[in-house]
Write an enzyme that holds these catalytic residues in place. Structure first.
Site, PDB file in Angstrom:
ATOM      1  N   ARG A 118       0.677  -0.823   0.433  1.00 41.77           N
ATOM      2  CA  ARG A 118       0.496   0.121   0.370  1.00 41.77           C
ATOM      3  C   ARG A 118       0.663   1.193   0.472  1.00 41.77           C
ATOM      4  O   ARG A 118      -0.022   1.898  -0.120  1.00 41.77           O
ATOM      5  CB  ARG A 118      -1.011  -0.140   1.498  1.00 41.77           C
ATOM      6  CG  ARG A 118      -2.021  -0.715   1.202  1.00 41.77           C
ATOM      7  CD  ARG A 118      -2.489  -0.892   2.443  1.00 41.77           C
ATOM      8  NE  ARG A 118      -2.271  -1.263   3.707  1.00 41.77           N
ATOM      9  CZ  ARG A 118      -2.394  -1.570   4.865  1.00 41.77           C
ATOM     10  NH1 ARG A 118      -3.805  -0.967   5.217  1.00 41.77           N
ATOM     11  NH2 ARG A 118      -1.775  -1.096   6.217  1.00 41.77           N
TER      12      ARG A 118
ATOM     13  N   LYS B 269      -7.701 -15.944   6.022  1.00 39.85           N
ATOM     14  CA  LYS B 269      -8.716 -16.800   7.012  1.00 39.85           C
ATOM     15  C   LYS B 269      -9.237 -15.991   7.935  1.00 39.85           C
ATOM     16  O   LYS B 269      -9.907 -15.457   8.903  1.00 39.85           O
ATOM     17  CB  LYS B 269      -7.435 -17.255   7.901  1.00 39.85           C
ATOM     18  CG  LYS B 269      -6.773 -18.620   7.448  1.00 39.85           C
ATOM     19  CD  LYS B 269      -5.653 -19.016   8.036  1.00 39.85           C
ATOM     20  CE  LYS B 269      -5.023 -20.315   6.954  1.00 39.85           C
ATOM     21  NZ  LYS B 269      -4.057 -20.968   7.837  1.00 39.85           N
TER      22      LYS B 269
ATOM     23  N   LYS C 136     -10.045 -21.988  13.563  1.00 38.17           N
ATOM     24  CA  LYS C 136      -8.760 -22.489  14.548  1.00 38.17           C
ATOM     25  C   LYS C 136      -8.176 -20.859  14.780  1.00 38.17           C
ATOM     26  O   LYS C 136      -7.502 -20.746  16.068  1.00 38.17           O
ATOM     27  CB  LYS C 136      -8.025 -22.770  13.526  1.00 38.17           C
ATOM     28  CG  LYS C 136      -7.124 -22.186  12.610  1.00 38.17           C
ATOM     29  CD  LYS C 136      -5.881 -21.054  12.758  1.00 38.17           C
ATOM     30  CE  LYS C 136      -5.699 -20.714  11.650  1.00 38.17           C
ATOM     31  NZ  LYS C 136      -4.193 -19.935  12.324  1.00 38.17           N
TER      32      LYS C 136
ATOM     33  N   ASP D 273      -3.640 -26.951  11.323  1.00 30.83           N
ATOM     34  CA  ASP D 273      -3.916 -25.414  12.243  1.00 30.83           C
ATOM     35  C   ASP D 273      -4.115 -25.162  13.396  1.00 30.83           C
ATOM     36  O   ASP D 273      -3.760 -24.552  13.598  1.00 30.83           O
ATOM     37  CB  ASP D 273      -4.744 -24.795  10.736  1.00 30.83           C
ATOM     38  CG  ASP D 273      -4.010 -23.887  10.156  1.00 30.83           C
ATOM     39  OD1 ASP D 273      -2.874 -23.194  10.856  1.00 30.83           O
ATOM     40  OD2 ASP D 273      -4.953 -22.961   9.841  1.00 30.83           O
TER      41      ASP D 273
ATOM     42  N   ARG E  76      -0.787 -14.135  16.369  1.00 30.16           N
ATOM     43  CA  ARG E  76      -1.550 -12.566  16.037  1.00 30.16           C
ATOM     44  C   ARG E  76      -3.020 -13.118  17.349  1.00 30.16           C
ATOM     45  O   ARG E  76      -3.148 -11.947  17.851  1.00 30.16           O
ATOM     46  CB  ARG E  76      -1.687 -11.994  15.141  1.00 30.16           C
ATOM     47  CG  ARG E  76      -0.522 -11.690  14.329  1.00 30.16           C
ATOM     48  CD  ARG E  76      -0.849 -10.173  13.398  1.00 30.16           C
ATOM     49  NE  ARG E  76      -1.873 -10.973  12.144  1.00 30.16           N
ATOM     50  CZ  ARG E  76      -1.420 -11.580  10.829  1.00 30.16           C
ATOM     51  NH1 ARG E  76       0.160 -11.674  11.242  1.00 30.16           N
ATOM     52  NH2 ARG E  76      -1.868 -11.522  10.272  1.00 30.16           N
ATOM     53  N   ASN E  77      -3.554 -14.385  16.588  1.00 32.16           N
ATOM     54  CA  ASN E  77      -4.901 -14.623  17.407  1.00 32.16           C
ATOM     55  C   ASN E  77      -4.736 -14.809  18.803  1.00 32.16           C
ATOM     56  O   ASN E  77      -5.607 -14.416  19.823  1.00 32.16           O
ATOM     57  CB  ASN E  77      -5.397 -15.302  16.561  1.00 32.16           C
ATOM     58  CG  ASN E  77      -5.760 -14.583  15.534  1.00 32.16           C
ATOM     59  OD1 ASN E  77      -6.812 -14.317  15.037  1.00 32.16           O
ATOM     60  ND2 ASN E  77      -5.243 -15.037  14.368  1.00 32.16           N
TER      61      ASN E  77
ATOM     62  N   GLU F  16      -7.090 -11.389  12.835  1.00 34.25           N
ATOM     63  CA  GLU F  16      -8.100 -11.813  11.832  1.00 34.25           C
ATOM     64  C   GLU F  16      -9.232 -12.268  13.071  1.00 34.25           C
ATOM     65  O   GLU F  16      -9.855 -12.108  12.740  1.00 34.25           O
ATOM     66  CB  GLU F  16      -8.432 -12.608  11.067  1.00 34.25           C
ATOM     67  CG  GLU F  16      -6.873 -12.712  10.097  1.00 34.25           C
ATOM     68  CD  GLU F  16      -7.667 -12.763   8.622  1.00 34.25           C
ATOM     69  OE1 GLU F  16      -7.473 -12.026   7.355  1.00 34.25           O
ATOM     70  OE2 GLU F  16      -7.407 -14.506   8.572  1.00 34.25           O
TER      71      GLU F  16
END
Length: 555
Positions: free
Chosen positions: A261, A335, A417, A468, A479-480, A505
């Site tokens: 970007r 995802k 997941k 996964d 990150r999750n 996400e």
């Protein structure tokens, strides 16, 4: 007993006949008189470029191989007998071997160096006849053409015969079981290529000549409308996943444009040949050209990769979707679910892009590790040709690829997941038992949702699901996982991306999963409770109580 060369006496007899006597004229011309009208009428065979085949003297016809019909379809394009190799198993029945030998076939041992077959082909060319050779070495039934073996180059050099590139298109659709269907068949022949005669050419020289012949076959193939190979790719999104996939595609031999970007970010990547912001320690291969998304040249691109979070997919598709052509394929790496309607990423792209095929990538695929030491992944698409194309490319890049037609299952397994990892991390402050219970309940509810939407339950039990989930739960920098820990400490969901410096996400996906469950009538109390935690309607302590109780927290 096998002969000294490793060939049985029966096979050696077929070679001897092909070398010394050639076809049996009466049998050959009777078979041709029957087959030619059938092939021309039943398959509406189109023959283009027949004038390029010399009318006399030795000729090598180098053709792609899609079906058992290919030698016969090529034969009716030439007005004299042709000779071709056939797998040795076809010669095991004596009557069948005799008939094949009588019409020009001689045996070959597939998958190994067969000196006797090469000698037979050279002797046939030496007496001025035509030999058909399939450089791929075996039938490639779907996708673009396969990679050629160097045998055709060696044959061209040792014989000195001109090589006519031939493409056969449509024969792969002819056979379904024992049924022979009237599919349209096309054959196109290019101008002959000549090479100097060389006694005992080196393997490298034979490979170089093959590399000159095969693009001419590919040219005829693509002119007939055949699927071109993946040569150029554009990756939209220069985060860790986009950078990793760009590096892998370049390793597989593609020219890749990596779109960021930010112009400053693209310039730094060009100068440093690294993406220090998102994938430090990984050098960009020469085949990767960093640029901005707006400067990506999509004309002639064979593959577009959307490597952005699901929440950013609408903007990414809006910026380049109209430029994606009908002969371009798309790979979606998101995802999650796409807002505001909670659609699966591949479904969202399919409704807005005129691509020939769309695939999703699932499984425990962590970008840095995949580039440095390989990884396993699940490639999900209903297009078998694209699955083979992209799967082969990823395999060349040292990725262990499992192919699936269950796109819904693979994408929802990725959602599940992430949601389960978020739930486990949010509950982990109360112990491992609470974390395990939270993950199991959330993952199970997403699985039930997927089954309601037509997914295969086995998908959730395999690499795209449990595999996964385990990889993400164990990853120290997930990150999750970190997002769940922040939620447990009372950090509002709106601040988590800023704290992490990237999108988790699951924070966006969990509320959408809950809404989707409600729309399809699938009960999901654990997801509803987790949504309350994400949206700030319940406190972390109440979330833990609800996990332990297995019920639903009050909003």
């Amino acid at each position: 007993m096998p002969s000294a060369s490793g060939t049985s006496p029966e096979l050696s007899a077929h070679h001897k006949r092909a070398r010394e006597r050639g076809v049996q004229p009466i049998v050959y011309w009777v078979v041709r008189a029957v087959l030619q009208p059938f092939l021309l009428l039943y398959f509406r065979t189109t023959r283009i470029g027949r004038e390029h085949v010399p009318k006399e003297g030795p000729v090598i016809l180098a053709a792609n191989h899609r079906s058992f019909l290919d030698p016969f379809v090529v034969a009716i394009c030439v007005r004299r007998p042709i000779y071709f190799v056939a797998k040795r198993e076809l010669f095991e029945r004596r009557w069948q071997g005799w008939l094949l030998n009588a019409i020009g076939a001689f045996p070959i041992r597939r998958g190994e160096s067969d000196a006797e077959s090469m000698e037979t082909a050279i002797e046939i060319l030496g007496r001025g006849d035509v030999v058909v050779i399939f450089p791929e070495g075996t039938r490639i039934r779907t996708g673009s053409l396969g990679r050629p073996k160097r045998g055709v180059g060696r044959l061209a050099l040792e014989s000195g015969a001109p090589v006519v590139p031939v493409a056969v298109h449509g024969t792969e659709h002819v056979r379904r079981g024992w049924r022979i269907r009237p599919a349209k068949v096309k054959v196109r022949m290019g101008r002959p290529l000549t090479f100097p005669r060389v006694d005992k050419p080196s393997p490298s020289l034979a490979a170089e000549v093959t590399a000159r012949i095969w693009p001419c076959v590919e040219l005829q193939w693509e002119w007939l409308g055949g699927l071109p190979p993946l040569r150029k790719a554009a990756v939209i999104g220069a985060g860790s996943m986009g950078t990793g996939v760009a590096a892998l595609l370049a390793r597989a031999g593609l020219d890749v444009q990596l779109g960021s970007r930010s112009a400053d970010h693209a310039e730094r990547m060009r100068a440093e040949r690294r993406n220090a912001d998102h994938l430090p320690g990984i050098d960009l291969p020469e085949g990767v050209a960093p640029t901005t998304v707006g400067d990506i040249e999509l004309a002639g691109v064979d593959l577009v990769v959307f490597a952005v979070p699901a929440s950013a997919l609408p903007a990414a598709v809006g910026s380049v979707g109209a430029q994606i052509g009908e002969r371009t394929a798309v790979l979606v790496l998101a995802k999650g679910l796409v807002p505001p309607l909670g659609k699966l990423p591949s479904q969202y792209v399919r409704e807005r892009v005129k691509a020939r095929a769309i695939a999703a990538l699932g499984g425990p695929f962590h970008a840095g590790e995949a580039v440095s030491s390989g990884a396993s992944a699940v490639l999900a698409t209903t297009d078998d040709a694209f699955a083979k194309q992209l799967g082969d490319a990823l395999t060349r890049a040292c990725i262990d690829v499992e192919r699936s037609r269950d796109v819904t299952g693979v994408e929802l397994a990725g959602c599940g997941k992430n949601a389960a990892t978020l739930a486990a991390a949010a509950a982990s402050a109360s112990g491992e038992n609470a974390a395990g219970a939270a993950a199991a309940r959330v993952f199970g509810e997403v699985e039930r949702l997927a089954i309601r939407l037509g997914a295969d339950p086995e998908t959730f039990r395999g690499l795209a699901g449990i595999g996964d989930l385990m990889a993400t739960a164990l990853a120290p920098h997930s990150r999750n996982r970190r997002a769940g820990e922040l939620l447990a400490r009372g950090v509002p969901a709106g601040e988590i991306a800023g704290r992490l410096g990237a999108t988790a996400e699951a924070v966006d996906t969990v509320p959408q999963l809950t809404e989707l469950c409600d729309r399809v009538g699938c009960e999901a109390p654990a997801l509803e409770s987790l949504t309350g935690l994400v949206e700030g309607r319940i406190l972390p302590s109440r979330w833990i109580e609800d996990v332990r109780a297995g019920g639903r927290a009050a909003a």
